[in-house]
Design a protein around this motif. Structure first.
Motif, short mmCIF file in Angstrom:
data_model
loop_
_atom_site.label_atom_id
_atom_site.label_comp_id
_atom_site.label_asym_id
_atom_site.label_seq_id
_atom_site.Cartn_x
_atom_site.Cartn_y
_atom_site.Cartn_z
N GLN A 48 -45.81 -8.45 11.75
CA GLN A 48 -45.83 -7.10 12.32
C GLN A 48 -45.74 -7.14 13.84
O GLN A 48 -46.18 -8.09 14.47
CB GLN A 48 -47.13 -6.38 11.92
N PHE A 49 -45.19 -6.07 14.39
CA PHE A 49 -45.34 -5.80 15.81
C PHE A 49 -46.68 -5.09 15.99
O PHE A 49 -46.86 -3.97 15.51
CB PHE A 49 -44.23 -4.86 16.31
N ALA A 50 -47.63 -5.72 16.67
CA ALA A 50 -48.91 -5.06 16.93
C ALA A 50 -48.75 -4.00 18.01
O ALA A 50 -49.54 -3.06 18.07
CB ALA A 50 -49.96 -6.08 17.33
N TYR A 51 -47.74 -4.15 18.85
CA TYR A 51 -47.43 -3.11 19.84
C TYR A 51 -46.16 -2.39 19.39
O TYR A 51 -45.13 -3.01 19.15
CB TYR A 51 -47.21 -3.70 21.23
N ALA B 204 -34.60 -8.78 8.01
CA ALA B 204 -35.60 -7.73 7.96
C ALA B 204 -34.91 -6.39 8.08
O ALA B 204 -33.81 -6.29 8.56
CB ALA B 204 -36.56 -7.90 9.13
N LEU B 205 -35.54 -5.34 7.65
CA LEU B 205 -34.97 -4.02 7.80
C LEU B 205 -36.02 -2.96 7.76
O LEU B 205 -37.19 -3.22 7.78
CB LEU B 205 -33.93 -3.73 6.73
N ALA B 206 -35.61 -1.73 7.75
CA ALA B 206 -36.45 -0.56 7.54
C ALA B 206 -36.18 0.47 8.58
O ALA B 206 -35.14 0.50 9.15
CB ALA B 206 -37.89 -0.94 7.55
N VAL B 207 -37.18 1.28 8.85
CA VAL B 207 -37.26 2.19 9.97
C VAL B 207 -36.85 3.62 9.82
O VAL B 207 -36.07 3.96 8.97
CB VAL B 207 -36.48 1.69 11.19
N GLY B 208 -37.38 4.44 10.74
CA GLY B 208 -37.05 5.84 10.70
C GLY B 208 -37.55 6.57 11.91
O GLY B 208 -37.93 5.97 12.89
N ALA B 209 -37.56 7.87 11.83
CA ALA B 209 -37.89 8.69 12.97
C ALA B 209 -39.38 8.76 13.20
O ALA B 209 -40.18 8.54 12.32
CB ALA B 209 -37.35 10.11 12.73
N LEU B 210 -39.75 9.10 14.44
CA LEU B 210 -41.16 9.24 14.78
C LEU B 210 -41.74 10.45 14.08
O LEU B 210 -41.27 11.56 14.20
CB LEU B 210 -41.31 9.40 16.29
N ALA B 211 -42.77 10.22 13.28
CA ALA B 211 -43.41 11.30 12.55
C ALA B 211 -44.73 10.78 12.03
O ALA B 211 -44.95 9.58 11.96
CB ALA B 211 -42.53 11.75 11.37
N GLY B 212 -45.63 11.69 11.64
CA GLY B 212 -46.85 11.25 10.99
C GLY B 212 -46.47 10.53 9.72
O GLY B 212 -45.59 10.94 9.01
N MET B 213 -47.15 9.43 9.40
CA MET B 213 -46.70 8.60 8.31
C MET B 213 -47.88 8.00 7.59
O MET B 213 -48.72 7.35 8.21
CB MET B 213 -45.81 7.49 8.86
N GLY B 214 -48.01 8.25 6.28
CA GLY B 214 -49.11 7.70 5.53
C GLY B 214 -49.16 6.19 5.66
O GLY B 214 -48.21 5.52 5.32
N SER C 89 -39.19 -8.51 6.89
CA SER C 89 -40.28 -8.11 7.76
C SER C 89 -40.15 -6.67 8.20
O SER C 89 -40.04 -5.79 7.37
CB SER C 89 -40.37 -9.05 8.96
N THR C 90 -40.11 -6.43 9.50
CA THR C 90 -40.29 -5.09 10.04
C THR C 90 -39.19 -4.73 11.03
O THR C 90 -38.70 -5.58 11.75
CB THR C 90 -41.65 -5.00 10.76
N VAL C 91 -38.82 -3.45 11.06
CA VAL C 91 -37.92 -2.92 12.08
C VAL C 91 -38.55 -1.66 12.65
O VAL C 91 -39.17 -0.89 11.93
CB VAL C 91 -36.53 -2.61 11.51
N LEU C 92 -38.37 -1.45 13.93
CA LEU C 92 -38.86 -0.24 14.59
C LEU C 92 -37.68 0.65 14.92
O LEU C 92 -36.62 0.16 15.28
CB LEU C 92 -39.59 -0.60 15.89
N GLN C 93 -37.89 1.96 14.80
CA GLN C 93 -36.80 2.89 15.04
C GLN C 93 -37.28 4.08 15.86
O GLN C 93 -38.35 4.61 15.62
CB GLN C 93 -36.22 3.40 13.72
N SER C 94 -36.45 4.47 16.82
CA SER C 94 -36.73 5.68 17.59
C SER C 94 -36.22 6.90 16.85
O SER C 94 -35.27 6.83 16.07
CB SER C 94 -36.03 5.61 18.95
N LEU D 298 -37.21 -7.33 13.47
CA LEU D 298 -37.94 -8.60 13.49
C LEU D 298 -37.51 -9.48 12.32
O LEU D 298 -37.57 -9.05 11.17
CB LEU D 298 -39.44 -8.33 13.42
N ILE D 299 -37.09 -10.70 12.61
CA ILE D 299 -36.64 -11.63 11.58
C ILE D 299 -37.38 -12.96 11.73
O ILE D 299 -37.04 -13.76 12.60
CB ILE D 299 -35.13 -11.90 11.67
#
Length: 339
Positions: A90-93, A53-63, A112-117, A126-127
């Motif tokens: 998905q991470f629901a939290y 899984a991969l992805a992610v970025g900085a905290l910002a408003g996101m469509g 899947s999904t990755v979360l980033q600060s 998440l894998i």
């Protein structure tokens, strides 16, 4: 698309065998090295291996994005048929200060999904897995040697990958530390959650466990920083895509094979990266045609000589002319990708 992901996809495409691979066995054999490479690459602001899984970025408003502080009861995930990049778990939290990005590869259900600060660089990956990573107590290659049990709500089993004497952390190869959590949901599915740059967040362990206890099997379209005007021909077979933002740098791509009747190497990608940033990977025999718009460099990367299927829609330049940059602010990204 980054070197690892593009190379892996091309390798699968070039194979004369059906696209069946024992992903779990590959991971079992080389998990420690692969995990370090993947997390190190994420830490550098580029994408990761095709089987993860991969992805992610900085905290910002996101469509259509899912932002930090979201609790399971209020999390919502939407799917847009005009967006080919869809994650399935998905991470629901979402821990405060983090945002979910994502990637998808139709040949590999593990995407899947990755979360980033935003700052600092703490991230969760998440894998989904078909089976847990083999831990047999043999320290060959510096891999995990023991299971360190931990309680995660909603799971049938959960443990950290351990390295002896209860130690659950390892170097990520980039001067930071990482940890890997294996969980089996009560419904039977296995997942691995990698926490990277854990030294950047004092509560990393608590936040990782809380996010792990919130997993839901639900589709979500990944917002992208670009749009393509007009539907692509049916001969364009989607191979995968991603969108992320790390340390203020955006990167994204869509990759297509030019139909099942075309040579395996006839793969075209549409990519977005920061102007002046790391250059897009161009494989030998490929050419890239690019334009700069709204702080992003948009490129179409295609084989040379140009495949007939691409020439039929105006060539690489014609395809590039149909792509609109939405800039590097995730608030302006869209799931209305192919219009």
């Amino acid at each position: 698309m980054t070197d690892d992901l593009a190379t892996a996809l091309r390798t699968m495409a070039d194979s004369d065998q059906p696209p069946v691979m024992d992903v779990e066995r590959v991971l079992h054999e080389g998990r420690h090295t692969l995990a370090r490479q993947r997390m190190a690459t994420l830490g550098g602001g580029t994408a990761v291996l095709a089987v993860t899984a991969l992805a992610v970025g900085a905290l910002a408003g996101m469509g259509s994005g899912v932002r930090g502080g979201t609790e399971a009861a209020s999390a919502t995930f939407t799917v847009n048929p005009h967006d080919p990049v869809v994650t399935h778990w998905q991470f629901a939290y979402i821990p405060p200060g983090m945002v979910a990005y994502g990637a998808f590869n139709p040949a590999d259900e593990q995407e899947s999904t990755v979360l980033q600060s935003a700052d600092p660089r703490f991230q969760l990956e998440l894998i989904p897995m078909e089976a847990p990573i083999l831990i047999d107590g043999n320290p060959r290659g510096g891999g995990a040697t023991e299971k360190v049990p931990v309680k995660v709500p909603g799971t049938a089993e959960a443990y950290w990958e351990g390295y002896g004497n209860g130690r659950i952390t390892a170097s990520n190869g980039e001067g930071g530390e990482m940890a890997a959590l294996q969980i089996q949901l009560k419904s039977g599915e296995w997942h691995e959650i990698n926490a990277n740059n854990i030294e950047a967040r004092p509560d990393w362990q608590a936040q990782t466990l809380k996010a792990a206890g919130s997993l839901v099997h639900q589709d979500r379209s990944v917002p992208m920083p670009l749009q393509v005007a007009g539907a692509l021909p049916q001969s364009f077979t989607f191979l995968g895509g991603e969108a992320m933002r790390k340390n203020g740098a955006t990167s994204a791509d869509l990759m297509y094979r030019l139909g099942p009747d075309q040579p395996h190497e006839d793969i075209v990608s549409i990519s977005a990266s920061m102007v002046g940033g790391q250059k897009n990977a161009v494989q030998p025999g490929d050419t890239a045609i690019c334009k700069d718009s709204k702080g992003l460099r948009i490129c179409v990367i295609a084989p040379s000589p140009e495949p007939a299927a691409l020439t039929a829609i105006g060539g690489a330049q014609g395809l590039l002319d149909r792509v609109t940059s939405l800039g590097d602010d995730p608030a302006n990204w869209t799931t209305d990708v192919i219009r």
